[in-house]
Motif scaffolding. Structure first.
Motif, PDB file in Angstrom:
ATOM      1  N   VAL A  73      -0.392   4.111   1.081  1.00 22.54           N
ATOM      2  CA  VAL A  73       0.583   4.714   0.161  1.00 22.54           C
ATOM      3  C   VAL A  73       1.419   5.752   0.903  1.00 22.54           C
ATOM      4  O   VAL A  73       2.650   5.810   0.766  1.00 22.54           O
ATOM      5  N   ASP A  74       0.750   6.562   1.729  1.00 25.36           N
ATOM      6  CA  ASP A  74       1.478   7.560   2.528  1.00 25.36           C
ATOM      7  C   ASP A  74       2.454   6.882   3.486  1.00 25.36           C
ATOM      8  O   ASP A  74       3.590   7.341   3.665  1.00 25.36           O
ATOM      9  N   PHE A  75       2.016   5.794   4.127  1.00 24.86           N
ATOM     10  CA  PHE A  75       2.907   5.078   5.044  1.00 24.86           C
ATOM     11  C   PHE A  75       4.127   4.547   4.299  1.00 24.86           C
ATOM     12  O   PHE A  75       5.256   4.619   4.791  1.00 24.86           O
ATOM     13  N   ALA A  76       3.889   3.992   3.119  1.00 27.69           N
ATOM     14  CA  ALA A  76       4.979   3.418   2.331  1.00 27.69           C
ATOM     15  C   ALA A  76       5.961   4.503   1.897  1.00 27.69           C
ATOM     16  O   ALA A  76       7.182   4.312   1.942  1.00 27.69           O
ATOM     17  N   GLY A  79       8.043   5.601   4.788  1.00 26.16           N
ATOM     18  CA  GLY A  79       9.042   4.608   5.169  1.00 26.16           C
ATOM     19  C   GLY A  79      10.116   4.376   4.128  1.00 26.16           C
ATOM     20  O   GLY A  79      10.992   3.520   4.325  1.00 26.16           O
ATOM     21  N   GLY A  80      10.053   5.104   3.020  1.00 28.68           N
ATOM     22  CA  GLY A  80      11.057   4.942   1.987  1.00 28.68           C
ATOM     23  C   GLY A  80      10.985   3.608   1.275  1.00 28.68           C
ATOM     24  O   GLY A  80      11.985   3.126   0.724  1.00 28.68           O
ATOM     25  N   ALA A 103      11.302  -0.993 -12.812  1.00 30.16           N
ATOM     26  CA  ALA A 103      10.676  -2.175 -12.217  1.00 30.16           C
ATOM     27  C   ALA A 103      10.364  -1.999 -10.737  1.00 30.16           C
ATOM     28  O   ALA A 103       9.405  -2.577 -10.225  1.00 30.16           O
ATOM     29  N   LYS A 104      11.152  -1.184 -10.037  1.00 28.15           N
ATOM     30  CA  LYS A 104      11.030  -1.098  -8.580  1.00 28.15           C
ATOM     31  C   LYS A 104      11.092   0.365  -8.128  1.00 28.15           C
ATOM     32  O   LYS A 104      11.999   0.768  -7.423  1.00 28.15           O
ATOM     33  N   PRO A 105      10.130   1.181  -8.554  1.00 31.51           N
ATOM     34  CA  PRO A 105      10.160   2.594  -8.155  1.00 31.51           C
ATOM     35  C   PRO A 105       9.855   2.762  -6.664  1.00 31.51           C
ATOM     36  O   PRO A 105       9.267   1.881  -6.036  1.00 31.51           O
ATOM     37  N   ALA A 106      10.266   3.900  -6.147  1.00 29.06           N
ATOM     38  CA  ALA A 106       9.894   4.241  -4.775  1.00 29.06           C
ATOM     39  C   ALA A 106       8.388   4.465  -4.693  1.00 29.06           C
ATOM     40  O   ALA A 106       7.766   4.955  -5.651  1.00 29.06           O
ATOM     41  N   ALA A 107       7.790   4.107  -3.564  1.00 28.72           N
ATOM     42  CA  ALA A 107       6.342   4.307  -3.400  1.00 28.72           C
ATOM     43  C   ALA A 107       5.965   5.768  -3.574  1.00 28.72           C
ATOM     44  O   ALA A 107       4.888   6.078  -4.098  1.00 28.72           O
ATOM     45  N   ARG A 108       6.860   6.668  -3.165  1.00 29.66           N
ATOM     46  CA  ARG A 108       6.559   8.097  -3.313  1.00 29.66           C
ATOM     47  C   ARG A 108       6.417   8.497  -4.775  1.00 29.66           C
ATOM     48  O   ARG A 108       5.808   9.526  -5.096  1.00 29.66           O
ATOM     49  N   CYS A 109       6.992   7.691  -5.695  1.00 31.66           N
ATOM     50  CA  CYS A 109       6.874   8.002  -7.122  1.00 31.66           C
ATOM     51  C   CYS A 109       5.415   8.010  -7.566  1.00 31.66           C
ATOM     52  O   CYS A 109       5.058   8.679  -8.549  1.00 31.66           O
ATOM     53  N   SER A 110       4.577   7.266  -6.851  1.00 32.63           N
ATOM     54  CA  SER A 110       3.168   7.172  -7.251  1.00 32.63           C
ATOM     55  C   SER A 110       2.453   8.513  -7.146  1.00 32.63           C
ATOM     56  O   SER A 110       1.423   8.720  -7.799  1.00 32.63           O
ATOM     57  N   TYR A 111       2.987   9.429  -6.317  1.00 34.79           N
ATOM     58  CA  TYR A 111       2.349  10.744  -6.198  1.00 34.79           C
ATOM     59  C   TYR A 111       2.362  11.504  -7.525  1.00 34.79           C
ATOM     60  O   TYR A 111       1.472  12.330  -7.778  1.00 34.79           O
ATOM     61  N   HIS A 154       3.894   1.147  10.607  1.00 30.38           N
ATOM     62  CA  HIS A 154       3.178   2.387  10.922  1.00 30.38           C
ATOM     63  C   HIS A 154       1.933   2.069  11.755  1.00 30.38           C
ATOM     64  O   HIS A 154       0.819   2.474  11.422  1.00 30.38           O
ATOM     65  N   VAL A 155       2.134   1.361  12.844  1.00 26.60           N
ATOM     66  CA  VAL A 155       1.008   0.917  13.665  1.00 26.60           C
ATOM     67  C   VAL A 155       0.294   2.104  14.313  1.00 26.60           C
ATOM     68  O   VAL A 155      -0.941   2.180  14.313  1.00 26.60           O
ATOM     69  N   ALA A 156       1.046   3.044  14.868  1.00 25.21           N
ATOM     70  CA  ALA A 156       0.414   4.195  15.521  1.00 25.21           C
ATOM     71  C   ALA A 156      -0.427   4.988  14.530  1.00 25.21           C
ATOM     72  O   ALA A 156      -1.558   5.403  14.839  1.00 25.21           O
ATOM     73  N   GLU A 157       0.115   5.185  13.338  1.00 24.69           N
ATOM     74  CA  GLU A 157      -0.623   5.915  12.312  1.00 24.69           C
ATOM     75  C   GLU A 157      -1.882   5.150  11.888  1.00 24.69           C
ATOM     76  O   GLU A 157      -2.928   5.760  11.625  1.00 24.69           O
ATOM     77  N   ALA A 158      -1.764   3.815  11.842  1.00 25.76           N
ATOM     78  CA  ALA A 158      -2.926   2.990  11.497  1.00 25.76           C
ATOM     79  C   ALA A 158      -4.007   3.091  12.566  1.00 25.76           C
ATOM     80  O   ALA A 158      -5.197   3.207  12.254  1.00 25.76           O
ATOM     81  N   ILE A 159      -3.606   3.047  13.826  1.00 23.63           N
ATOM     82  CA  ILE A 159      -4.567   3.184  14.924  1.00 23.63           C
ATOM     83  C   ILE A 159      -5.266   4.532  14.835  1.00 23.63           C
ATOM     84  O   ILE A 159      -6.496   4.642  14.967  1.00 23.63           O
ATOM     85  N   ALA A 160      -4.488   5.592  14.593  1.00 26.33           N
ATOM     86  CA  ALA A 160      -5.069   6.938  14.518  1.00 26.33           C
ATOM     87  C   ALA A 160      -6.061   7.047  13.369  1.00 26.33           C
ATOM     88  O   ALA A 160      -7.185   7.545  13.543  1.00 26.33           O
TER      89      ALA A 160
END
Length: 510
Positions: A73-76, A79-80, A103-111, A154-160
């Motif tokens: 969710v944070d990655f999404a 990334g906007g 129908a198509k909110p921004a992922a940040r809306c979930s916060y 967000h590959v680097a963030e996923a690896i971390a």
């Protein structure tokens, strides 16, 4: 004091001395084993024991599936990206507003929308899944398409995130399965006419620039690794636990794609493992029961057989037997593991759940033990996806026939598990001893694809050190000169030595 009383006191003192001597004579390993036995029926204490246990390596870990949905969710949001409110599938912007029921909110809306947030977490993982219209198998694999836009960007963030969880879980080593070329091999394959003559197809792909794809992939992964270390604050006083974990990669081939792309990806995996030390081998992934992996299975084995002859030093581990009765016709249960070992040159098998449905299963078990083929056991995953657990799972059968095994997380983020709970499940389900747990952790590093000689001269009945280190206490901080020289020449042996040191520290607690 009367003589009888004096004799009684002397007997008690003698008994106390004998008991004290017996306790002192126990090794730290024996004391640890006794402690495990004493807490088997106390789940909180058993969990604490499993949490602190050194676990060696995780050899079967999909990078995309290792990420917890909360991180995704944070990655999404970063990334906007937008989310389809009905399906929870991530979409490219522009997004709708955060107002209720767009129908198509921004992922940040979930916060700020707990209903949307929880809906996304449940859709992207097995949290709150219950048997019903959708099977565990289908819910599990559907999650990847829903969150893929976030994990791929967000590959680097996923690896971390995944490496840090491994460090907190007392793992020393991880091999991440990762399709790291960002579609480069697939794009190249579409430009080259398919040729079932594998040598000619290889030549065509190389001529079209596959080694350039390999070079770009290595460059991209180096940048992602470096960024992951920055996120974890490695080489600083605030270094995260993940900084102590050694990470390597298996190039992940998507076997559900058209055969020209599968061949190109397999070839890329062999090229990467031959040129970039971060890549230590390759694996074929995607659900084994889907149409293309079933229909093209023999062709995939033929591809591996040919390319293994060209790149004989490259390591291969294969998903095989991630199947159960009823999921596919019986005839498709009868040969995948054997073919993966004999034709696909697999040194390790992922899952192996359907082994007893293979033709001549006992003979296959003997063959795997003889060839020293390790099985990567993913208990939580097998339960959730296949509905196979407890007495129905072949883990005890593999152990009975001397086939080496190691526990693995598979997709710990989607499964909502971790390596601690894989060990906990194994203890509770199969009454494994401390010696069993220690053997599995050791086998995970023994069968890793790290380069160099093993520390162990023998692993069948006991773990006995090579001559150079046989007189040293394994894991000690100051090995003898000969042992130190041996360790310096082998990354695998150094990792094994590190694990032994972690065991020594762990066992001192008991």
């Amino acid at each position: 004091m009367p003589a009888p009383a004096m004799r009684m006191l002397l007997r008690r003192c003698l008994l106390l001395l004998l008991l004290t001597a017996a306790a002192a004579a126990q090794t730290s390993e024996q004391r640890t084993a006794r402690y495990l036995d004493s807490v088997r029926k106390q789940p909180p204490l058993l969990l604490a024991f499993a949490r602190d246990l050194p676990k060696g390596g995780d050899l079967h870990n999909h990078l995309d599936g290792a990420i917890y949905a909360e991180d995704l969710v944070d990655f999404a949001a970063d990334g906007g990206l937008c989310v389809d409110r009905t399906s929870s599938r991530l979409l490219a912007p522009p997004c709708d507003s955060c107002e209720n029921y767009t129908a198509k909110p921004a992922a940040r809306c979930s916060y700020g929308d707990h209903v949307l947030y929880n809906q996304m977490i449940d859709a992207w993982s097995m949290r709150n899944w219950k048997p019903g219209d959708e099977s565990g198998h289908d819910h599990f694999f559907a999650a990847f398409d829903k969150f893929g836009l976030a994990s791929h960007t967000h590959v680097a963030e996923a690896i971390a995130a995944s490496t840090n969880r491994a460090g907190m879980d007392h793992l020393q080593y991880v091999e991440f399965m990762h399709t790291a070329d960002a579609g480069g091999a697939a794009q190249l394959a579409r430009k080259v006419d398919w040729n079932p003559d594998y040598p000619k197809m290889r030549d065509a792909l190389l001529a079209a620039g596959l080694r350039d794809v390999a070079a770009e992939t290595s460059k991209r992964l180096a940048a992602d690794d470096a960024r992951a270390k920055e996120i974890l604050k490695c080489a600083t006083t605030d270094a995260a636990p993940g900084c102590d974990v050694t990470v390597r990669y298996l190039y992940q081939v998507l076997r559900g794609l058209p055969h020209e792309i599968v061949f190109a990806q397999i070839l890329l995996g062999f090229e990467l493992a031959s040129s970039d030390p971060r890549f230590v081998g390759l694996n074929l992934v995607m659900p084994e029961d889907w149409y293309v992996p079933i229909h093209d299975f023999s062709e995939h084995m033929a591809m591996l057989d040919y390319l293994h002859s060209v790149y004989p030093k490259v390591h291969i581990t294969l998903h095989a037997g991630e199947l159960a009765m009823g999921l596919v016709p019986p005839e498709d249960l009868a040969y995948h593991i054997r073919a993966s070992v004999e034709r696909g040159h697999a040194e390790r098998i992922g899952h192996g759940v359907s082994v007893m449905n293979e033709k001549d299963p006992i003979g296959l078990l003997h063959e795997m033990a003889e060839r020293n083929v390790l099985v990567e056991i993913a208990l939580t995953s097998n339960d959730m996806i296949l509905g196979v657990s407890g007495d129905d799972h072949p883990l005890p059968i593999y152990m009975k026939y001397g086939v080496p095994v190691a526990l693995a997380t598979d997709d710990e983020g989607v499964s909502r598990s971790d390596m601690t709970h894989e060990y906990l499940r194994s203890i509770e389900s199969y009454h494994l001893s401390y010696a069993d747990l220690k053997r599995m952790a050791r086998q995970s590093v023994e069968h890793s694809f790290l380069p160099g000689q093993s520390l162990w001269a023998d692993t069948k009945l006991v773990f006995r050190s090579k001559p150079a280190c046989v007189n040293d206490a394994a894991g000690t901080e100051k090995p003898s000169a000969g042992c130190e020289q041996f360790l310096a020449a082998s990354e695998r042996a150094r990792m094994q030595w590190k694990l032994e040191g972690e065991f020594a520290k762990f066992e001192k607690k008991y």
